[in-house]
Design a protein around this motif. Structure first.
Motif, mmCIF file in Angstrom:
data_model
loop_
_atom_site.group_PDB
_atom_site.id
_atom_site.type_symbol
_atom_site.label_atom_id
_atom_site.label_comp_id
_atom_site.label_asym_id
_atom_site.label_seq_id
_atom_site.Cartn_x
_atom_site.Cartn_y
_atom_site.Cartn_z
ATOM 1 N N GLU A 82 0.836 -1.215 0.000
ATOM 2 C CA GLU A 82 0.000 0.000 0.000
ATOM 3 C C GLU A 82 0.867 1.260 0.000
ATOM 4 O O GLU A 82 0.589 2.223 -0.716
ATOM 5 C CB GLU A 82 -0.888 -0.008 1.255
ATOM 6 N N ARG A 99 -4.514 -1.164 -0.481
ATOM 7 C CA ARG A 99 -5.124 -0.191 0.422
ATOM 8 C C ARG A 99 -6.557 -0.554 0.781
ATOM 9 O O ARG A 99 -7.081 -0.104 1.786
ATOM 10 C CB ARG A 99 -5.083 1.197 -0.235
ATOM 11 N N TYR A 103 -8.499 -3.566 7.037
ATOM 12 C CA TYR A 103 -8.214 -2.316 7.746
ATOM 13 C C TYR A 103 -6.703 -2.211 7.947
ATOM 14 O O TYR A 103 -5.994 -3.207 7.909
ATOM 15 C CB TYR A 103 -8.928 -2.319 9.108
ATOM 16 N N ARG A 104 -6.239 -0.981 8.204
ATOM 17 C CA ARG A 104 -4.796 -0.774 8.307
ATOM 18 C C ARG A 104 -4.146 -1.705 9.344
ATOM 19 O O ARG A 104 -3.062 -2.239 9.125
ATOM 20 C CB ARG A 104 -4.513 0.696 8.656
ATOM 21 N N ARG A 107 -3.666 -4.853 7.685
ATOM 22 C CA ARG A 107 -2.684 -4.771 6.601
ATOM 23 C C ARG A 107 -1.260 -4.695 7.128
ATOM 24 O O ARG A 107 -0.318 -5.056 6.432
ATOM 25 C CB ARG A 107 -2.979 -3.539 5.730
#
Lengths: 264, 155
Positions: A82, A99, A103-104, A107
Protein backbone atom coordinates in the motif's frame (compact mmCIF):
# COMPACT_ATOMS: atom_id res chain seq x y z
CA UNK A 1 -13.85 -17.21 21.36
CA UNK A 2 -10.53 -18.70 22.33
CA UNK A 3 -8.81 -21.13 19.96
CA UNK A 4 -8.56 -24.85 20.64
CA UNK A 5 -5.09 -25.73 21.96
CA UNK A 6 -2.28 -25.88 19.42
CA UNK A 7 1.47 -26.11 19.57
CA UNK A 8 3.70 -23.46 18.02
CA UNK A 9 7.15 -23.62 16.49
CA UNK A 10 9.20 -20.85 14.93
CA UNK A 11 11.85 -22.72 12.91
CA UNK A 12 15.14 -21.01 12.13
CA UNK A 13 15.07 -21.63 8.39
CA UNK A 14 12.73 -22.37 5.51
CA UNK A 15 14.17 -25.89 5.28
CA UNK A 16 13.39 -26.51 8.96
CA UNK A 17 9.85 -25.18 8.45
CA UNK A 18 9.27 -27.51 5.51
CA UNK A 19 10.71 -30.44 7.49
CA UNK A 20 8.25 -29.72 10.32
CA UNK A 21 5.32 -29.72 7.89
CA UNK A 22 6.46 -33.00 6.34
CA UNK A 23 6.82 -34.54 9.81
CA UNK A 24 3.29 -33.54 10.84
CA UNK A 25 1.63 -34.84 7.67
CA UNK A 26 -1.17 -32.37 7.18
CA UNK A 27 -1.93 -31.65 10.84
CA UNK A 28 0.25 -28.54 10.88
CA UNK A 29 -0.60 -25.16 9.39
CA UNK A 30 1.78 -22.43 8.31
CA UNK A 31 1.19 -19.04 9.91
CA UNK A 32 2.69 -15.73 8.77
CA UNK A 33 0.69 -12.66 9.78
CA UNK A 34 -2.23 -14.78 10.96
CA UNK A 35 -4.78 -12.17 9.96
CA UNK A 36 -6.99 -14.70 8.16
CA UNK A 37 -6.05 -17.84 10.04
CA UNK A 38 -6.32 -16.09 13.44
CA UNK A 39 -10.08 -15.48 13.15
CA UNK A 40 -10.60 -19.08 12.02
CA UNK A 41 -8.55 -20.36 14.98
CA UNK A 42 -10.47 -18.15 17.41
CA UNK A 43 -13.79 -19.31 15.98
CA UNK A 44 -12.47 -22.91 16.12
CA UNK A 45 -13.22 -23.36 12.44
CA UNK A 46 -9.55 -24.35 12.07
CA UNK A 47 -8.05 -26.65 14.70
CA UNK A 48 -4.52 -27.55 13.62
CA UNK A 49 -2.33 -29.38 16.13
CA UNK A 50 0.75 -27.32 15.22
CA UNK A 51 1.32 -23.84 13.84
CA UNK A 52 4.62 -23.27 12.04
CA UNK A 53 5.54 -19.60 12.17
CA UNK A 54 7.42 -18.24 9.16
CA UNK A 55 6.96 -14.50 9.62
CA UNK A 56 10.49 -13.99 10.97
CA UNK A 57 12.31 -15.76 8.11
CA UNK A 58 14.30 -13.15 6.16
CA UNK A 59 14.35 -15.23 2.95
CA UNK A 60 10.57 -14.80 2.73
CA UNK A 61 10.92 -11.03 2.61
CA UNK A 62 13.18 -10.88 -0.46
CA UNK A 63 12.15 -8.68 -3.36
CA UNK A 64 13.80 -9.33 -6.74
CA UNK A 65 13.37 -7.40 -9.96
CA UNK A 66 14.03 -8.56 -13.51
CA UNK A 67 13.30 -6.95 -16.88
CA UNK A 68 9.92 -8.72 -17.10
CA UNK A 69 8.73 -9.22 -13.54
CA UNK A 70 8.97 -8.44 -9.84
CA UNK A 71 9.15 -11.28 -7.33
CA UNK A 72 7.86 -10.46 -3.86
CA UNK A 73 8.60 -12.61 -0.82
CA UNK A 74 5.53 -14.29 0.68
CA UNK A 75 5.84 -12.40 3.98
CA UNK A 76 5.66 -8.90 2.52
CA UNK A 77 2.67 -7.20 4.12
CA UNK A 78 -0.30 -5.52 2.47
CA UNK A 79 0.71 -2.24 4.17
CA UNK A 80 4.19 -2.36 2.63
CA UNK A 81 2.59 -2.71 -0.80
CA UNK A 82 0.00 0.00 0.00
CA UNK A 83 2.74 2.44 0.99
CA UNK A 84 4.77 1.83 -2.17
CA UNK A 85 7.67 0.38 -0.21
CA UNK A 86 7.78 -2.52 -2.70
CA UNK A 87 8.42 -1.98 -6.44
CA UNK A 88 5.13 -2.12 -8.34
CA UNK A 89 5.27 -3.59 -11.87
CA UNK A 90 1.54 -3.03 -12.48
CA UNK A 91 1.17 0.73 -12.83
CA UNK A 92 -0.65 1.13 -9.55
CA UNK A 93 -2.86 -1.97 -9.39
CA UNK A 94 -1.00 -3.52 -6.44
CA UNK A 95 -1.10 -0.50 -4.09
CA UNK A 96 -4.71 0.25 -5.12
CA UNK A 97 -5.80 -3.25 -4.15
CA UNK A 98 -3.62 -3.35 -1.02
CA UNK A 99 -5.12 -0.19 0.42
CA UNK A 100 -8.60 -1.69 0.18
CA UNK A 101 -7.83 -4.94 2.02
CA UNK A 102 -9.59 -5.00 5.40
CA UNK A 103 -8.21 -2.32 7.75
CA UNK A 104 -4.80 -0.77 8.31
CA UNK A 105 -4.21 -2.75 11.52
CA UNK A 106 -4.81 -5.95 9.53
CA UNK A 107 -2.68 -4.77 6.60
CA UNK A 108 0.25 -4.11 8.92
CA UNK A 109 0.52 -7.83 9.68
CA UNK A 110 -1.31 -9.68 6.92
CA UNK A 111 0.94 -10.96 4.13
CA UNK A 112 0.52 -11.37 0.38
CA UNK A 113 1.60 -15.02 0.50
CA UNK A 114 -0.54 -15.82 3.51
CA UNK A 115 -3.63 -14.38 1.86
CA UNK A 116 -3.09 -16.51 -1.26
CA UNK A 117 -2.30 -19.70 0.65
CA UNK A 118 -5.33 -19.20 2.91
CA UNK A 119 -7.43 -19.16 -0.29
CA UNK A 120 -10.54 -17.34 0.82
CA UNK A 121 -12.32 -16.78 -2.53
CA UNK A 122 -13.38 -13.28 -1.34
CA UNK A 123 -9.81 -12.20 -0.53
CA UNK A 124 -8.47 -9.49 -2.81
CA UNK A 125 -5.10 -10.95 -3.83
CA UNK A 126 -6.72 -14.16 -5.11
CA UNK A 127 -8.55 -12.12 -7.77
CA UNK A 128 -6.17 -9.19 -8.26
CA UNK A 129 -3.09 -11.36 -8.80
CA UNK A 130 -5.01 -13.65 -11.16
CA UNK A 131 -5.90 -10.48 -13.08
CA UNK A 132 -2.23 -9.44 -13.11
CA UNK A 133 -1.21 -12.86 -14.47
CA UNK A 134 1.00 -13.58 -11.45
CA UNK A 135 2.32 -16.94 -10.32
CA UNK A 136 3.50 -18.24 -6.96
CA UNK A 137 6.53 -20.34 -6.13
CA UNK A 138 6.10 -23.11 -3.58
CA UNK A 139 8.91 -24.99 -1.92
CA UNK A 140 8.96 -28.57 -0.58
CA UNK A 141 11.55 -31.30 0.15
CA UNK A 142 11.27 -32.13 -3.57
CA UNK A 143 12.32 -28.64 -4.63
CA UNK A 144 10.47 -25.65 -6.04
CA UNK A 145 7.54 -25.42 -8.41
CA UNK A 146 5.44 -22.63 -9.82
CA UNK A 147 1.66 -22.31 -9.90
CA UNK A 148 -0.33 -19.62 -11.72
CA UNK A 149 -2.49 -17.66 -9.25
CA UNK A 150 -5.44 -18.19 -11.63
CA UNK A 151 -5.07 -21.96 -11.10
CA UNK A 152 -4.09 -21.90 -7.41
CA UNK A 153 -7.50 -22.40 -5.84
CA UNK A 154 -9.19 -25.78 -6.10
CA UNK A 155 -12.13 -24.45 -4.11
CA UNK A 156 -12.82 -22.30 -1.07
CA UNK A 157 -9.87 -22.58 1.33
CA UNK A 158 -8.39 -25.31 -0.84
CA UNK A 159 -5.32 -24.88 -3.02
CA UNK A 160 -2.86 -26.87 -5.07
CA UNK A 161 -0.27 -26.30 -2.33
CA UNK A 162 0.66 -29.64 -0.76
CA UNK A 163 0.76 -30.31 2.99
CA UNK A 164 4.58 -30.22 2.96
CA UNK A 165 4.88 -27.19 0.67
CA UNK A 166 5.28 -23.52 1.60
CA UNK A 167 4.39 -20.62 -0.65
CA UNK A 168 7.64 -18.63 -0.73
CA UNK A 169 7.11 -15.86 -3.28
CA UNK A 170 4.78 -14.22 -5.77
CA UNK A 171 6.02 -13.20 -9.23
CA UNK A 172 4.12 -10.41 -10.95
CA UNK A 173 4.78 -9.66 -14.63
CA UNK A 174 5.60 -6.08 -15.62
CA UNK A 175 2.84 -4.32 -17.49
CA UNK A 176 3.67 -1.88 -20.26
CA UNK A 177 3.26 1.88 -19.89
CA UNK A 178 0.10 1.66 -22.04
CA UNK A 179 -1.59 -0.91 -19.78
CA UNK A 180 -4.90 0.02 -18.17
CA UNK A 181 -6.58 -1.80 -15.33
CA UNK A 182 -9.64 -1.49 -13.16
CA UNK A 183 -10.66 -3.25 -9.99
CA UNK A 184 -14.10 -2.92 -8.47
CA UNK A 185 -15.62 -4.71 -5.52
CA UNK A 186 -18.91 -4.69 -3.66
CA UNK A 187 -18.57 -4.72 0.12
CA UNK A 188 -21.48 -4.13 2.47
CA UNK A 189 -19.11 -2.24 4.73
CA UNK A 190 -15.72 -0.66 3.99
CA UNK A 191 -13.00 -3.21 4.63
CA UNK A 192 -15.28 -6.20 4.81
CA UNK A 193 -14.71 -9.27 2.66
CA UNK A 194 -16.10 -8.59 -0.82
CA UNK A 195 -19.48 -9.87 -1.95
CA UNK A 196 -18.27 -9.67 -5.54
CA UNK A 197 -15.06 -8.57 -7.25
CA UNK A 198 -14.58 -7.51 -10.87
CA UNK A 199 -11.31 -6.64 -12.57
CA UNK A 200 -10.29 -5.81 -16.12
CA UNK A 201 -6.78 -5.50 -17.56
CA UNK A 202 -5.91 -4.34 -21.07
CA UNK A 203 -2.25 -4.18 -22.06
CA UNK A 204 -1.99 -3.84 -25.85
CA UNK A 205 1.84 -4.00 -25.87
CA UNK A 206 1.76 -7.38 -24.15
CA UNK A 207 -1.33 -8.64 -25.97
CA UNK A 208 -3.35 -8.91 -22.75
CA UNK A 209 -7.14 -8.52 -22.59
CA UNK A 210 -8.27 -10.13 -19.38
CA UNK A 211 -11.15 -9.92 -16.94
CA UNK A 212 -11.59 -11.54 -13.55
CA UNK A 213 -14.71 -12.21 -11.53
CA UNK A 214 -13.94 -12.99 -7.91
CA UNK A 215 -15.56 -13.76 -4.57
CA UNK A 216 -17.24 -16.75 -6.17
CA UNK A 217 -17.69 -20.02 -4.30
CA UNK A 218 -14.20 -21.07 -5.38
CA UNK A 219 -11.49 -19.96 -7.77
CA UNK A 220 -11.92 -16.63 -9.56
CA UNK A 221 -13.29 -16.81 -13.09
CA UNK A 222 -10.69 -15.57 -15.57
CA UNK A 223 -11.85 -14.46 -19.01
CA UNK A 224 -9.20 -14.00 -21.69
CA UNK A 225 -9.33 -12.26 -25.06
CA UNK A 226 -12.39 -10.57 -26.47
CA UNK A 227 -14.68 -12.01 -23.80
CA UNK A 228 -12.81 -9.77 -21.37
CA UNK A 229 -13.58 -6.48 -23.02
CA UNK A 230 -16.14 -3.75 -22.33
CA UNK A 231 -19.64 -5.05 -22.67
CA UNK A 232 -18.20 -8.34 -21.45
CA UNK A 233 -19.62 -11.58 -22.71
CA UNK A 234 -20.93 -12.89 -19.43
CA UNK A 235 -21.81 -16.33 -20.79
CA UNK A 236 -18.66 -17.65 -19.14
CA UNK A 237 -20.09 -16.64 -15.80
CA UNK A 238 -23.14 -18.80 -16.28
CA UNK A 239 -20.97 -21.62 -17.49
CA UNK A 240 -19.31 -21.45 -14.06
CA UNK A 241 -22.54 -22.64 -12.41
CA UNK A 242 -23.50 -19.51 -10.54
CA UNK A 243 -27.18 -20.22 -10.25
CA UNK A 244 -28.18 -17.82 -7.45
CA UNK A 245 -29.79 -14.88 -9.31
CA UNK A 246 -28.70 -12.40 -6.62
CA UNK A 247 -25.08 -13.48 -6.91
CA UNK A 248 -25.28 -13.44 -10.71
CA UNK A 249 -26.58 -9.92 -10.63
CA UNK A 250 -23.70 -8.80 -8.41
CA UNK A 251 -21.10 -10.49 -10.62
CA UNK A 252 -22.62 -8.88 -13.71
CA UNK A 253 -22.60 -5.50 -12.02
CA UNK A 254 -18.97 -5.64 -10.81
CA UNK A 255 -17.80 -6.81 -14.20
CA UNK A 256 -19.73 -4.05 -15.97
CA UNK A 257 -18.50 -1.38 -13.57
CA UNK A 258 -14.91 -2.57 -13.92
CA UNK A 259 -15.26 -2.56 -17.72
CA UNK A 260 -16.84 0.94 -17.66
CA UNK A 261 -13.90 2.25 -15.66
CA UNK A 262 -11.47 0.94 -18.28
CA UNK A 263 -13.52 2.51 -21.06
CA UNK A 264 -13.81 5.87 -19.28
CA UNK B 1 4.01 -23.61 27.28
CA UNK B 2 6.35 -21.40 25.27
CA UNK B 3 8.72 -18.83 26.63
CA UNK B 4 8.43 -15.46 24.95
CA UNK B 5 10.47 -12.28 25.30
CA UNK B 6 9.01 -8.97 24.28
CA UNK B 7 8.93 -5.35 25.34
CA UNK B 8 5.64 -4.01 26.63
CA UNK B 9 5.44 -0.24 27.04
CA UNK B 10 9.22 -0.11 27.06
CA UNK B 11 9.68 -2.74 29.77
CA UNK B 12 11.26 -6.11 28.92
CA UNK B 13 8.87 -8.98 29.66
CA UNK B 14 9.71 -12.68 29.72
CA UNK B 15 6.80 -15.05 30.24
CA UNK B 16 5.66 -18.61 29.70
CA UNK B 17 2.48 -18.67 27.65
CA UNK B 18 0.21 -21.23 26.09
CA UNK B 19 0.64 -20.86 22.30
CA UNK B 20 -3.08 -20.24 21.89
CA UNK B 21 -3.08 -17.26 24.25
CA UNK B 22 -4.13 -14.12 22.43
CA UNK B 23 -1.83 -11.14 22.92
CA UNK B 24 -4.87 -9.23 24.24
CA UNK B 25 -5.46 -11.80 26.98
CA UNK B 26 -1.76 -11.88 27.80
CA UNK B 27 -1.74 -8.09 28.23
CA UNK B 28 -4.93 -8.04 30.27
CA UNK B 29 -4.68 -11.15 32.39
CA UNK B 30 -0.94 -11.68 32.88
CA UNK B 31 0.30 -8.11 32.79
CA UNK B 32 -2.91 -6.56 34.17
CA UNK B 33 -2.95 -3.95 31.43
CA UNK B 34 -6.71 -3.81 31.12
CA UNK B 35 -6.80 -0.69 28.95
CA UNK B 36 -6.76 -2.98 25.91
CA UNK B 37 -10.33 -4.15 25.35
CA UNK B 38 -11.49 -7.40 23.82
CA UNK B 39 -14.53 -7.24 21.58
CA UNK B 40 -15.21 -9.52 18.65
CA UNK B 41 -12.08 -11.69 18.90
CA UNK B 42 -11.85 -12.08 15.17
CA UNK B 43 -10.18 -8.92 14.01
CA UNK B 44 -13.23 -6.94 12.96
CA UNK B 45 -14.20 -4.57 15.79
CA UNK B 46 -10.83 -2.97 16.55
CA UNK B 47 -11.33 -2.65 20.33
CA UNK B 48 -8.12 -4.64 20.95
CA UNK B 49 -5.93 -2.55 18.64
CA UNK B 50 -2.45 -1.96 20.11
CA UNK B 51 0.85 -0.94 18.60
CA UNK B 52 3.25 -3.73 17.64
CA UNK B 53 6.67 -2.58 16.42
CA UNK B 54 5.29 0.91 15.95
CA UNK B 55 2.26 -0.09 13.88
CA UNK B 56 -1.39 -0.63 14.88
CA UNK B 57 -2.30 -4.32 15.06
CA UNK B 58 -5.08 -6.51 16.42
CA UNK B 59 -4.07 -8.13 19.69
CA UNK B 60 -6.90 -10.70 19.44
CA UNK B 61 -5.64 -12.38 16.27
CA UNK B 62 -2.01 -12.02 17.28
CA UNK B 63 -0.85 -14.65 19.75
CA UNK B 64 1.55 -13.76 22.56
CA UNK B 65 3.90 -16.65 21.70
CA UNK B 66 4.34 -15.18 18.21
CA UNK B 67 5.53 -11.82 19.58
CA UNK B 68 9.11 -12.90 20.25
CA UNK B 69 11.29 -9.79 20.11
CA UNK B 70 8.32 -7.49 19.46
CA UNK B 71 7.82 -4.05 20.98
CA UNK B 72 4.23 -3.73 22.10
CA UNK B 73 2.65 -0.46 23.17
CA UNK B 74 -0.77 -0.38 24.77
CA UNK B 75 -2.96 2.59 25.61
CA UNK B 76 -1.27 2.68 29.04
CA UNK B 77 2.11 3.10 27.34
CA UNK B 78 0.87 6.13 25.42
CA UNK B 79 -0.05 8.20 28.48
CA UNK B 80 2.85 10.62 28.03
CA UNK B 81 2.79 10.62 24.25
CA UNK B 82 2.19 14.21 23.06
CA UNK B 83 -0.08 13.25 20.16
CA UNK B 84 -2.11 11.00 22.42
CA UNK B 85 -2.52 13.81 24.98
CA UNK B 86 -3.74 16.01 22.19
CA UNK B 87 -6.16 13.33 20.98
CA UNK B 88 -7.50 12.71 24.50
CA UNK B 89 -8.32 16.41 24.88
CA UNK B 90 -9.95 16.51 21.45
CA UNK B 91 -11.98 13.34 22.16
CA UNK B 92 -13.31 14.93 25.36
CA UNK B 93 -14.04 18.28 23.70
CA UNK B 94 -15.83 16.74 20.71
CA UNK B 95 -17.79 14.06 22.62
CA UNK B 96 -15.94 11.34 20.71
CA UNK B 97 -16.96 8.65 23.17
CA UNK B 98 -19.89 7.59 25.24
CA UNK B 99 -19.47 4.13 26.76
CA UNK B 100 -15.74 4.12 26.05
CA UNK B 101 -15.43 0.47 25.09
CA UNK B 102 -14.01 1.21 21.65
CA UNK B 103 -11.93 4.17 22.81
CA UNK B 104 -8.52 2.54 23.50
CA UNK B 105 -8.48 0.96 20.04
CA UNK B 106 -9.99 4.08 18.50
CA UNK B 107 -7.20 6.22 19.98
CA UNK B 108 -4.44 3.92 18.74
CA UNK B 109 -5.95 4.08 15.24
CA UNK B 110 -6.47 7.85 15.52
CA UNK B 111 -2.83 8.35 16.45
CA UNK B 112 -1.78 6.34 13.40
CA UNK B 113 -4.02 8.50 11.17
CA UNK B 114 -2.51 11.69 12.58
CA UNK B 115 1.06 10.46 12.08
CA UNK B 116 0.69 8.67 8.75
CA UNK B 117 -1.94 10.77 6.96
CA UNK B 118 -1.44 14.39 8.00
CA UNK B 119 -3.38 15.59 4.93
CA UNK B 120 -6.36 13.24 5.34
CA UNK B 121 -9.76 14.76 4.59
CA UNK B 122 -12.86 13.70 6.54
CA UNK B 123 -13.74 11.00 4.01
CA UNK B 124 -10.30 9.44 4.39
CA UNK B 125 -10.51 9.65 8.18
CA UNK B 126 -13.82 7.77 8.04
CA UNK B 127 -12.36 5.17 5.70
CA UNK B 128 -9.43 4.67 8.07
CA UNK B 129 -11.85 4.31 11.01
CA UNK B 130 -13.79 1.54 9.27
CA UNK B 131 -11.81 -1.03 11.25
CA UNK B 132 -12.87 0.38 14.63
CA UNK B 133 -16.51 -0.10 15.47
CA UNK B 134 -18.28 2.44 17.68
CA UNK B 135 -21.94 1.90 18.42
CA UNK B 136 -22.49 5.01 20.57
CA UNK B 137 -21.31 8.07 18.73
CA UNK B 138 -22.17 7.57 15.08
CA UNK B 139 -18.56 8.64 14.48
CA UNK B 140 -19.39 12.34 14.07
CA UNK B 141 -17.56 13.33 17.25
CA UNK B 142 -14.66 10.97 16.56
CA UNK B 143 -14.09 12.39 13.09
CA UNK B 144 -14.31 15.95 14.48
CA UNK B 145 -11.79 15.12 17.21
CA UNK B 146 -9.28 13.71 14.74
CA UNK B 147 -9.95 16.64 12.39
CA UNK B 148 -9.20 19.04 15.24
CA UNK B 149 -5.84 17.39 15.97
CA UNK B 150 -4.92 17.22 12.27
CA UNK B 151 -5.76 20.91 11.80
CA UNK B 152 -4.04 22.06 14.97
CA UNK B 153 -0.85 20.23 14.07
CA UNK B 154 -0.78 22.02 10.71
CA UNK B 155 -1.14 25.50 12.14
Amino acid sequence: MKPAPFDYEAPRSLEAAIALLAQHQGLARVIAGGQSLGPMLNLRIAQPSLLVGIRHLPELRDVRQTADAVTIGACITHAEIEDGRIPDPTGGLLPYVARRIAYRAIRNRGTIGGSLAHADPSADWVSALALAGAHVTVCSPRGERQIAVAKLLLGAFETQIGTDEILVSVTIPRLSARARWSYYKICRKTGEFAEAIGGVLVDPDNGIRRAVVGATAGAPIVLEGNAALPGCDVAALWAANIDDPYKRQMFEVVLRRAADRIAA
Amino acid sequence: MKTVNMKVNGQPVTAAVEPRMQLADFLREQLRLTGTHVGCEHGVCGACTVEIDGMPARSCITYAAMCEGAEVRTIEGLVDDPIMSHLREAFAAEHALQCGYCTPGMLVTARDIVLRLPDADDARVREELSGNLCRCTGYVGIVRAIRRVLDERKS
